[in-house]
Motif scaffolding. Structure first.
Motif, PDB file in Angstrom:
ATOM      1  N   GLY A  70       0.661  -1.342   0.047  1.00 48.11           N
ATOM      2  CA  GLY A  70       0.219  -0.029  -0.135  1.00 48.11           C
ATOM      3  C   GLY A  70       0.910   1.219   0.185  1.00 48.11           C
ATOM      4  O   GLY A  70       0.206   2.335   0.134  1.00 48.11           O
ATOM      5  N   LEU A  71       2.166   1.123   0.050  1.00 51.40           N
ATOM      6  CA  LEU A  71       3.089   2.328  -0.158  1.00 51.40           C
ATOM      7  C   LEU A  71       3.720   2.666  -1.403  1.00 51.40           C
ATOM      8  O   LEU A  71       4.203   1.990  -1.822  1.00 51.40           O
ATOM      9  CB  LEU A  71       4.179   2.295   0.966  1.00 51.40           C
ATOM     10  CG  LEU A  71       4.983   3.593   0.943  1.00 51.40           C
ATOM     11  CD1 LEU A  71       4.065   4.933   1.438  1.00 51.40           C
ATOM     12  CD2 LEU A  71       6.060   3.255   2.049  1.00 51.40           C
ATOM     13  N   TRP A  72       3.217   3.691  -1.906  1.00 52.56           N
ATOM     14  CA  TRP A  72       3.893   4.307  -3.346  1.00 52.56           C
ATOM     15  C   TRP A  72       4.066   5.713  -3.393  1.00 52.56           C
ATOM     16  O   TRP A  72       2.924   6.443  -2.751  1.00 52.56           O
ATOM     17  CB  TRP A  72       2.717   3.708  -4.650  1.00 52.56           C
ATOM     18  CG  TRP A  72       1.574   3.959  -4.446  1.00 52.56           C
ATOM     19  CD1 TRP A  72       0.900   5.222  -4.984  1.00 52.56           C
ATOM     20  CD2 TRP A  72       0.324   3.413  -4.159  1.00 52.56           C
ATOM     21  NE1 TRP A  72      -0.378   5.045  -4.696  1.00 52.56           N
ATOM     22  CE2 TRP A  72      -0.800   3.903  -4.192  1.00 52.56           C
ATOM     23  CE3 TRP A  72       0.435   1.657  -3.602  1.00 52.56           C
ATOM     24  CZ2 TRP A  72      -2.004   3.471  -3.989  1.00 52.56           C
ATOM     25  CZ3 TRP A  72      -0.841   1.434  -3.231  1.00 52.56           C
ATOM     26  CH2 TRP A  72      -2.056   1.958  -3.487  1.00 52.56           C
ATOM     27  N   GLY A  73       4.464   6.327  -4.212  1.00 50.68           N
ATOM     28  CA  GLY A  73       4.366   7.701  -4.408  1.00 50.68           C
ATOM     29  C   GLY A  73       4.095   8.188  -5.955  1.00 50.68           C
ATOM     30  O   GLY A  73       4.381   7.412  -6.710  1.00 50.68           O
ATOM     31  N   TRP A  74       3.234   9.370  -5.763  1.00 49.75           N
ATOM     32  CA  TRP A  74       3.035   9.801  -7.122  1.00 49.75           C
ATOM     33  C   TRP A  74       3.992  10.960  -7.525  1.00 49.75           C
ATOM     34  O   TRP A  74       4.067  11.971  -6.578  1.00 49.75           O
ATOM     35  CB  TRP A  74       1.868  10.337  -7.197  1.00 49.75           C
ATOM     36  CG  TRP A  74       0.680   9.411  -7.312  1.00 49.75           C
ATOM     37  CD1 TRP A  74      -0.278   8.647  -6.284  1.00 49.75           C
ATOM     38  CD2 TRP A  74       0.306   8.338  -8.305  1.00 49.75           C
ATOM     39  NE1 TRP A  74      -1.019   7.749  -6.586  1.00 49.75           N
ATOM     40  CE2 TRP A  74      -0.623   7.616  -7.980  1.00 49.75           C
ATOM     41  CE3 TRP A  74       0.774   8.177  -9.762  1.00 49.75           C
ATOM     42  CZ2 TRP A  74      -1.036   6.327  -9.019  1.00 49.75           C
ATOM     43  CZ3 TRP A  74       0.171   7.196 -10.486  1.00 49.75           C
ATOM     44  CH2 TRP A  74      -0.567   6.746 -10.326  1.00 49.75           C
ATOM     45  N   LYS A 123       4.616  10.141   3.197  1.00 53.63           N
ATOM     46  CA  LYS A 123       3.774   8.961   3.679  1.00 53.63           C
ATOM     47  C   LYS A 123       4.253   8.255   4.800  1.00 53.63           C
ATOM     48  O   LYS A 123       3.772   7.774   5.804  1.00 53.63           O
ATOM     49  CB  LYS A 123       3.372   8.166   2.468  1.00 53.63           C
ATOM     50  CG  LYS A 123       2.350   8.917   1.627  1.00 53.63           C
ATOM     51  CD  LYS A 123       2.213   7.991   0.272  1.00 53.63           C
ATOM     52  CE  LYS A 123       1.208   8.692  -0.742  1.00 53.63           C
ATOM     53  NZ  LYS A 123       0.858   8.022  -1.996  1.00 53.63           N
ATOM     54  N   VAL A 124       5.497   7.875   4.551  1.00 57.34           N
ATOM     55  CA  VAL A 124       6.459   7.158   5.656  1.00 57.34           C
ATOM     56  C   VAL A 124       6.230   7.700   7.018  1.00 57.34           C
ATOM     57  O   VAL A 124       6.213   7.251   8.060  1.00 57.34           O
ATOM     58  CB  VAL A 124       7.926   6.908   5.188  1.00 57.34           C
ATOM     59  CG1 VAL A 124       8.649   6.522   6.414  1.00 57.34           C
ATOM     60  CG2 VAL A 124       8.026   6.129   4.019  1.00 57.34           C
ATOM     61  N   HIS A 125       6.352   9.213   7.088  1.00 61.61           N
ATOM     62  CA  HIS A 125       6.620   9.894   8.334  1.00 61.61           C
ATOM     63  C   HIS A 125       4.937  10.481   8.686  1.00 61.61           C
ATOM     64  O   HIS A 125       4.961  10.979   9.773  1.00 61.61           O
ATOM     65  CB  HIS A 125       7.472  11.281   8.123  1.00 61.61           C
ATOM     66  CG  HIS A 125       8.761  10.460   8.039  1.00 61.61           C
ATOM     67  ND1 HIS A 125       9.459  10.106   9.050  1.00 61.61           N
ATOM     68  CD2 HIS A 125       9.912  10.569   7.008  1.00 61.61           C
ATOM     69  CE1 HIS A 125      10.818   9.896   8.757  1.00 61.61           C
ATOM     70  NE2 HIS A 125      10.806  10.050   7.466  1.00 61.61           N
ATOM     71  N   GLY A 126       4.061  10.224   7.777  1.00 57.85           N
ATOM     72  CA  GLY A 126       2.690  10.445   8.157  1.00 57.85           C
ATOM     73  C   GLY A 126       2.453  12.077   8.254  1.00 57.85           C
ATOM     74  O   GLY A 126       1.624  12.572   8.694  1.00 57.85           O
TER      75      GLY A 126
END
Ligand code: MG
Length: 392
Positions: free
Chosen positions: A29-33, A101-104
């Protein structure tokens, strides 16, 4: 955590093909745009991203600076050309989205937190539509005034327009008077409380650019953009010294190096790196640090898609010299369908507040994107009255 792949998703948005870049990781569920839109070079950018991908597979996506150095310096060729620069930018933007996203937290919090409460948006009177770029008809002045009024009624306090017609390297008074008439009509229509910008798309020769700049100086432009080719920084500097109007330029420049030269020559008052071309958010932040030392304003070029806008806003909330965000909203009516954005535009005044969602706060609807597959952009060719080649 490791990078497992890089995808490109092309979405034809009429004037341009948006290239969305998706960096995948082995975390569920972790990706970047990111976005790497480059008009008329879509396939080249997609190929460049495919060429870079093997350098990044298996690497930790949170080592952004390390990966940026790899992308820029490895496989021998530096990433300072527009195609490779755009490919690097798209991937770099996606890596920052992952980091947030990793650090929220939203990206601007990674860079020291918000330096302002709101960002002002400006509209383009063309609205992203080619048919709204006028050229020579004296009756255009009335139309410019109507469009300017409509932008203000739409809530904008600033707008950009292409009121300078295409000219040969040297022409007489006709194009000068045309530009004056169009800008005068807009100023009269909206008054002095609204900021007007004029973009020349770097079409004029240095001398014509100077003549236009001097003719439009009395109208108090917020800035006068790309008055001549960016390849001739000395000439841009001459124009900046000749008028009080702030000169803006930089949307075609890649990497910090030409921006250093621009700043050293005191050639402009506003620099406009395009975050999707200049080397991404990583390089834009370096350029911003240099601009800070010269007290030069930043207004990143941003006519592309929604990920580019999200990147510009996140950057703007953390960058003191950032003054305004370019907003394209009339290019395609389904713009909002392909993306979930994290910010809301305040209708009165057209400003946005910082978002709270992690990273860039955007999510692309891949099923919607598939409805608008790649189409070759219309060839935009320009010729002068004598048949010789002009600039589009
Ligand atoms: Mg421009």
């Amino acid at each position: 955590m490791k990078i497992t792949g890089i995808e490109t998703h092309i979405c034809n948005a009429r004037m341009r093909n948006w290239i969305f870049v998706k960096v995948l990781t082995d975390e569920p569920g972790l990706w970047g745009w990111g976005e790497a839109t480059l008009e008329w070079h879509t396939r080249a950018v997609v190929g460049a991203i495919q060429d870079i991908e093997p350098l990044l597979i298996g690497e930790d996506p949170t080592r952004i600076e390390y990966l940026w150095q790899i992308m820029y310096r490895q496989h021998f060729w530096h990433g300072n050309g527009i195609v490779r620069g755009t490919a690097i930018s798209g991937i770099d933007i996606a890596l920052w989205d992952i980091m947030g996203k990793v650090h929220g937290v939203p990206c601007h919090k990674l860079w020291g937190g918000p330096v302002r409460d709101t960002i002002r948006l400006y509209s383009h009177l063309g609205g992203g539509k080619m048919e709204d770029f006028y050229q020579t008809d004296p009756a255009d002045a009335k139309r410019f005034a109507e469009l300017a009024q409509a932008a203000v009624e739409d809530g904008y306090t600033a707008f950009k327009t292409m009121a300078v017609p295409e000219t040969m390297p040297l022409e007489g008074l006709r194009p000068i008077r045309y530009a004056e008439a169009c800008v005068a009509a807009m100023r009269e229509a909206v008054g002095e409380g609204i900021d007007i910008m004029v973009d020349c798309h770097a079409r004029p020769s240095p001398r014509m650019g100077l003549l236009f700049a001097e003719a439009l100086e009395p109208y108090g432009l917020f800035w006068f953009e790309e008055p001549c080719w960016p390849e001739t920084l000395e000439d841009i500097a001459l124009i900046q010294r000749a008028v009080k109007t702030p000169i803006a330029t930089g949307e075609r420049l890649v990497s910090i190096h030409p921006f250093r030269e621009l700043l050293e020559k005191r050639a402009c008052s506003v620099i406009q790196p395009d975050i999707t071309h200049c080397g991404g958010l990583t390089e834009a932040r370096r350029i911003a640090a240099m601009a800070e030392a010269y007290r030069v304003s930043m207004a990143p070029h941003n006519p592309q898609g929604p990920v580019s806008t999200a990147a510009s806003l996140e950057f703007g909330f953390a960058t003191p010299s950032y003054i305004i965000c370019e907003s394209v909203h009339l290019d395609v009516p389904w713009r909002g369908d392909v993306v979930t954005e994290c910010f809301e535009v305040e209708p009165l005044g057209r400003t946005v507040c910082p978002g709270t969602r992690p990273g860039l706060g955007v999510e692309i609807n891949e099923e919607e994107v598939k409805k608008y597959p790649f189409q070759q952009e219309l060839p935009q060719r320009s010729f002068y009255a004598d048949g010789s080649v002009g600039d589009w």
